[in-house]
Design an enzyme around this catalytic site. Structure first.
Site, PDB file in Angstrom:
ATOM      1  N   ILE A  24       0.812  -1.107  -0.069  1.00 26.84           N
ATOM      2  CA  ILE A  24       0.096   0.055  -0.052  1.00 26.84           C
ATOM      3  C   ILE A  24       0.802   1.352  -0.146  1.00 26.84           C
ATOM      4  O   ILE A  24       1.188   2.065   0.925  1.00 26.84           O
ATOM      5  CB  ILE A  24      -0.933   0.022   1.068  1.00 26.84           C
ATOM      6  CG1 ILE A  24      -1.792  -1.137   1.134  1.00 26.84           C
ATOM      7  CG2 ILE A  24      -1.893   1.360   1.332  1.00 26.84           C
ATOM      8  CD1 ILE A  24      -2.680  -1.408   2.361  1.00 26.84           C
ATOM      9  N   PRO A  25       1.519   1.387  -1.143  1.00 27.92           N
ATOM     10  CA  PRO A  25       2.372   2.741  -1.351  1.00 27.92           C
ATOM     11  C   PRO A  25       1.577   4.023  -0.875  1.00 27.92           C
ATOM     12  O   PRO A  25       0.487   4.294  -1.539  1.00 27.92           O
ATOM     13  CB  PRO A  25       2.921   2.755  -2.432  1.00 27.92           C
ATOM     14  CG  PRO A  25       2.740   1.189  -3.157  1.00 27.92           C
ATOM     15  CD  PRO A  25       1.422   0.942  -2.135  1.00 27.92           C
ATOM     16  N   HIS A  26       2.261   5.022  -0.233  1.00 19.61           N
ATOM     17  CA  HIS A  26       1.700   6.142  -0.035  1.00 19.61           C
ATOM     18  C   HIS A  26       2.787   7.100   0.147  1.00 19.61           C
ATOM     19  O   HIS A  26       3.851   6.627   0.670  1.00 19.61           O
ATOM     20  CB  HIS A  26       0.553   6.165   1.174  1.00 19.61           C
ATOM     21  CG  HIS A  26       1.092   5.632   2.359  1.00 19.61           C
ATOM     22  ND1 HIS A  26       1.149   4.256   2.587  1.00 19.61           N
ATOM     23  CD2 HIS A  26       1.563   6.048   3.585  1.00 19.61           C
ATOM     24  CE1 HIS A  26       1.802   3.833   3.889  1.00 19.61           C
ATOM     25  NE2 HIS A  26       1.935   5.272   4.648  1.00 19.61           N
ATOM     26  N   GLY A  27       2.340   8.568   0.345  1.00 20.49           N
ATOM     27  CA  GLY A  27       3.294   9.462   0.665  1.00 20.49           C
ATOM     28  C   GLY A  27       3.615   9.584   2.023  1.00 20.49           C
ATOM     29  O   GLY A  27       3.149   8.941   2.917  1.00 20.49           O
TER      30      GLY A  27
END
Length: 148
Positions: free
Chosen positions: A61-64
């Site tokens: 779950i890539p996120h900033g």
């Protein structure tokens, strides 16, 4: 609230050279959708360098970063599927659910997404489906869950 996941944010049958390439592609889709300002993809790579976004069962779950929330225009999900898998620190990721969330909306998005991933049949469908409509209908309730 507008749909958090739009059909054009579902990308199936992709390939990535490595996890960094997969995260870069995730950020590029969020930028392309107009959900985030240019440069958000860079903050996703920064996040991945500090802590892996792999959550298990072939899903990341890539996120900033925390500081990048000001770059988010609207809470949005993008689903990128890598059928042959991507090496993620020794684990194999076949599905990335990229997140851009405004304010505290990330808590609702992650909670709603966890409910999908905890259901074995739904998690399998998310990882293996070749039908964008199936993925869309599987994750569409997240819009309602975070609005509540």
């Amino acid at each position: 609230m507008a749909d958090v996941l739009r059909r054009e944010g579902i990308r199936l049958g992709l390939s990535a050279d490595n996890r960094w390439d997969a995260v870069r592609q995730c950020g590029a889709v969020l930028e392309e959708l107009g959900a985030v300002d240019d440069g958000y993809a860079r903050t996703m790579l920064e996040r991945e360098q500090s802590i892996s976004t792999y959550v298990g069962e072939g899903v990341a779950i890539p996120h900033g970063t925390e500081a990048s929330r000001d770059m988010v225009r609207r809470t949005t999900l993008a689903v990128l599927q890598f059928p042959i898998g991507v090496n993620w620190d020794g684990e194999t990721v076949t599905t990335c659910v990229a997140i851009a969330a405004r304010g505290e909306e990330h808590v609702g998005v992650l909670s709603a997404l966890a409910l999908v991933l905890l259901e074995a049949d739904q998690a399998e469908r998310l990882r293996c489906s070749s039908d964008p409509d199936e993925i869309y209908h599987l994750l569409k309730p997240i819009s309602k869950d975070i609005a509540a």
